[in-house]
Design a protein around this motif. Structure first.
Motif, mmCIF file in Angstrom:
data_model
loop_
_atom_site.group_PDB
_atom_site.id
_atom_site.type_symbol
_atom_site.label_atom_id
_atom_site.label_comp_id
_atom_site.label_asym_id
_atom_site.label_seq_id
_atom_site.Cartn_x
_atom_site.Cartn_y
_atom_site.Cartn_z
ATOM 1 N N ASN A 145 71.108 34.329 -80.324
ATOM 2 C CA ASN A 145 70.589 35.026 -79.147
ATOM 3 C C ASN A 145 69.428 35.949 -79.511
ATOM 4 O OD1 ASN A 145 72.380 33.801 -77.388
ATOM 5 N ND2 ASN A 145 73.892 35.449 -77.472
ATOM 6 N N PHE A 146 69.555 36.677 -80.613
ATOM 7 C CA PHE A 146 68.464 37.539 -81.057
ATOM 8 C C PHE A 146 67.243 36.703 -81.459
ATOM 9 C CE2 PHE A 146 71.523 41.046 -81.439
ATOM 10 C CZ PHE A 146 70.745 42.098 -80.994
ATOM 11 N N ALA A 147 67.497 35.587 -82.133
ATOM 12 C CA ALA A 147 66.385 34.741 -82.565
ATOM 13 C C ALA A 147 65.590 34.241 -81.365
ATOM 14 C CB ALA A 147 66.918 33.567 -83.384
ATOM 15 N N GLY A 183 62.302 30.836 -84.882
ATOM 16 C CA GLY A 183 62.802 29.472 -84.889
ATOM 17 C C GLY A 183 64.304 29.411 -85.077
ATOM 18 N N ALA A 184 65.007 28.724 -84.181
ATOM 19 C CA ALA A 184 66.459 28.600 -84.291
ATOM 20 C C ALA A 184 66.893 27.167 -84.014
ATOM 21 C CB ALA A 184 67.151 29.563 -83.329
ATOM 22 N N ASN A 185 66.069 26.213 -84.448
ATOM 23 C CA ASN A 185 66.474 24.822 -84.221
ATOM 24 C C ASN A 185 67.491 24.386 -85.279
ATOM 25 O OD1 ASN A 185 65.136 23.695 -86.574
ATOM 26 N ND2 ASN A 185 63.206 23.969 -85.496
ATOM 27 N N ALA A 186 68.054 23.205 -85.063
ATOM 28 C CA ALA A 186 69.185 22.768 -85.881
ATOM 29 C C ALA A 186 68.831 22.674 -87.360
ATOM 30 C CB ALA A 186 69.692 21.425 -85.370
ATOM 31 N N MET A 187 67.637 22.187 -87.671
ATOM 32 C CA MET A 187 67.255 22.017 -89.070
ATOM 33 C C MET A 187 67.137 23.365 -89.780
ATOM 34 S SD MET A 187 63.820 20.244 -90.656
ATOM 35 C CE MET A 187 64.065 18.794 -89.636
ATOM 36 N N ILE A 188 66.530 24.350 -89.091
ATOM 37 C CA ILE A 188 66.305 25.648 -89.711
ATOM 38 C C ILE A 188 67.616 26.386 -89.924
ATOM 39 C CG2 ILE A 188 65.302 27.930 -89.321
ATOM 40 C CD1 ILE A 188 62.908 26.509 -88.029
ATOM 41 N N VAL A 189 68.471 26.395 -88.909
ATOM 42 C CA VAL A 189 69.707 27.154 -89.077
ATOM 43 C C VAL A 189 70.626 26.493 -90.102
ATOM 44 C CG1 VAL A 189 69.588 28.166 -86.778
ATOM 45 C CG2 VAL A 189 70.880 26.064 -87.110
ATOM 46 N N LYS A 190 70.521 25.192 -90.244
ATOM 47 C CA LYS A 190 71.306 24.535 -91.294
ATOM 48 C C LYS A 190 70.820 24.982 -92.669
ATOM 49 C CE LYS A 190 72.953 20.042 -92.912
ATOM 50 N NZ LYS A 190 72.892 18.573 -92.740
ATOM 51 N N PHE A 202 72.754 43.401 -87.270
ATOM 52 C CA PHE A 202 73.365 42.931 -86.028
ATOM 53 C C PHE A 202 74.890 42.942 -86.106
ATOM 54 C CE2 PHE A 202 69.334 40.207 -85.984
ATOM 55 C CZ PHE A 202 68.613 41.171 -85.298
ATOM 56 N N GLY A 203 75.434 42.765 -87.302
ATOM 57 C CA GLY A 203 76.883 42.752 -87.478
ATOM 58 C C GLY A 203 77.445 44.088 -87.915
ATOM 59 N N GLY A 204 76.602 45.138 -87.943
ATOM 60 C CA GLY A 204 77.055 46.464 -88.330
ATOM 61 C C GLY A 204 76.531 46.880 -89.692
ATOM 62 N N LEU A 205 76.350 48.187 -89.867
ATOM 63 C CA LEU A 205 75.835 48.730 -91.125
ATOM 64 C C LEU A 205 76.804 48.483 -92.280
ATOM 65 C CD1 LEU A 205 74.474 52.028 -89.623
ATOM 66 C CD2 LEU A 205 73.080 50.494 -91.012
ATOM 67 N N LEU A 206 78.096 48.663 -92.027
ATOM 68 C CA LEU A 206 79.066 48.509 -93.106
ATOM 69 C C LEU A 206 79.120 47.073 -93.612
ATOM 70 C CD1 LEU A 206 81.255 49.740 -94.884
ATOM 71 C CD2 LEU A 206 82.907 49.271 -93.063
ATOM 72 N N ALA A 207 79.159 46.109 -92.699
ATOM 73 C CA ALA A 207 79.217 44.704 -93.117
ATOM 74 C C ALA A 207 77.991 44.332 -93.942
ATOM 75 C CB ALA A 207 79.324 43.796 -91.898
ATOM 76 N N THR A 208 76.819 44.831 -93.529
ATOM 77 C CA THR A 208 75.585 44.499 -94.243
ATOM 78 C C THR A 208 75.537 45.166 -95.608
ATOM 79 O OG1 THR A 208 74.394 44.224 -92.156
ATOM 80 C CG2 THR A 208 73.072 44.587 -94.137
ATOM 81 N N SER A 209 75.867 46.457 -95.676
ATOM 82 C CA SER A 209 75.786 47.164 -96.953
ATOM 83 C C SER A 209 76.836 46.659 -97.940
ATOM 84 C CB SER A 209 75.928 48.673 -96.740
ATOM 85 O OG SER A 209 77.148 48.989 -96.094
#
Length: 301
Positions: A214-216, A222-229, A278-285
């Protein structure tokens, strides 16, 4: 917790020295994550339409008080007047948060005041007046949904020149990316233009796949199938989460290769990572700490 896959030294080095992004509402999340974030880490504080001056200044002060380096956003098109910009900068200066700032155009289709873009804020001289030493400017490896590529390049050139003329250091901070191919091509194009500033490549920290997509789409990434894979997840399974492991590893490998573009001197210059939380500061750090530790603890044999 051990990282599930081996991490190469060059990938760990790319993550080391990362920066993070938070909103004015994320102070509780920063408090939760503070022990997992290295002291001195740069933390960008956004300038969103649903936040006010007090919220932004309070967040920047919290970043500073916890031992990190605040990088408040200055959103040009949201500023209603020169007086409002000066008030914001003065308040930030009071809490020691003006040495590093990020000048960005912002989302509104029509400017709220006299600043149609970040270049006009930089040229005002007010950033320097209130103590800025380093100014981050935006980069778009995959373009911008509302701005033509030639305009983006012209503005990048003009902003880099304006900052150099004012004796200010520059950092080019990019929109988040999923695909290393356009990122490498864009880095080489930046260097070919004679811009040798540090580049921080934006990428999402661990987050839900649906949220990432959604953010992309919102930002024209680009959020097509090849790129996200290539990034490490599938459009047919939107219920899980994804982290930047594959992207970071691939980017580090590509950066270690000599540049073949003329004018780059065979290298890509100073490149680091900026994580959109996007998933939170704690998860990222936590992800970043485990990723670096997987190499430094001898995970590779």
């Amino acid at each position: 917790m051990a990282h599930p896959t081996p991490v190469s030294p060059k990938a760990a080095a790319l993550v080391d020295g990362f920066s993070l992004e938070m909103t004015g509402k994320d102070v509780p999340g920063l408090e939760e994550a503070r022990d997992t974030i290295p002291q001195g880490t740069k933390i960008n504080v956004t300038f969103l339409g649903n936040e006010d001056l007090e919220m932004r200044v309070t967040a920047a002060k919290a970043v500073k008080d916890m031992g990190f380096v605040p990088v408040p956003h200055i959103s040009a098109r949201r500023l209603e007047s020169e007086a409002q910009l000066e008030e914001f900068l003065a308040r930030l200066q009071e809490v020691g948060a003006t040495e590093h700032v990020f000048a960005v155009g912002g989302d509104p289709a029509d400017p709220a005041g006299p600043y149609p873009d970040s270049l006009s804020v930089i040229r005002s001289g007010l950033l320097q007046k209130y103590g800025a030493r380093e100014v981050s400017i935006a980069g778009y490896p995959e373009g911008h949904p509302d701005i033509a590529d030639d305009v983006l390049w012209r503005h990048l050139d003009e902003k880099a020149l304006a900052l150099a003329q004012q004796g200010l250091d520059a950092v080019v901070l990019t929109q988040f990316a999923f695909d290393t191919d356009p990122v490498i091509a864009w880095i080489e194009a930046v260097r070919e233009r004679g811009i040798d500033a540090q580049i921080r490549i934006g990428t999402p920290g661990p987050a839900g796949i649906k949220r990432l997509i959604n953010f992309a789409r919102r930002f024209g990434v680009g959020a097509n199938a090849m790129i996200v894979k290539k990034y490490g997840f599938s459009l047919t399974n939107l219920m899980g989460t994804a982290g930047p492991d594959r992207f970071v590893t691939d980017l580090a490998d590509r950066l270690a290769e000599p540049s073949t573009s003329p004018g780059t001197g065979g290298g890509h210059g100073d490149v680091k990572l900026h994580f959109y939380t996007f998933g939170g500061l704690l998860a990222t750090s936590q992800w970043a700490r485990e990723f670096v530790a997987a190499q430094s603890s001898g995970a590779l044999r």
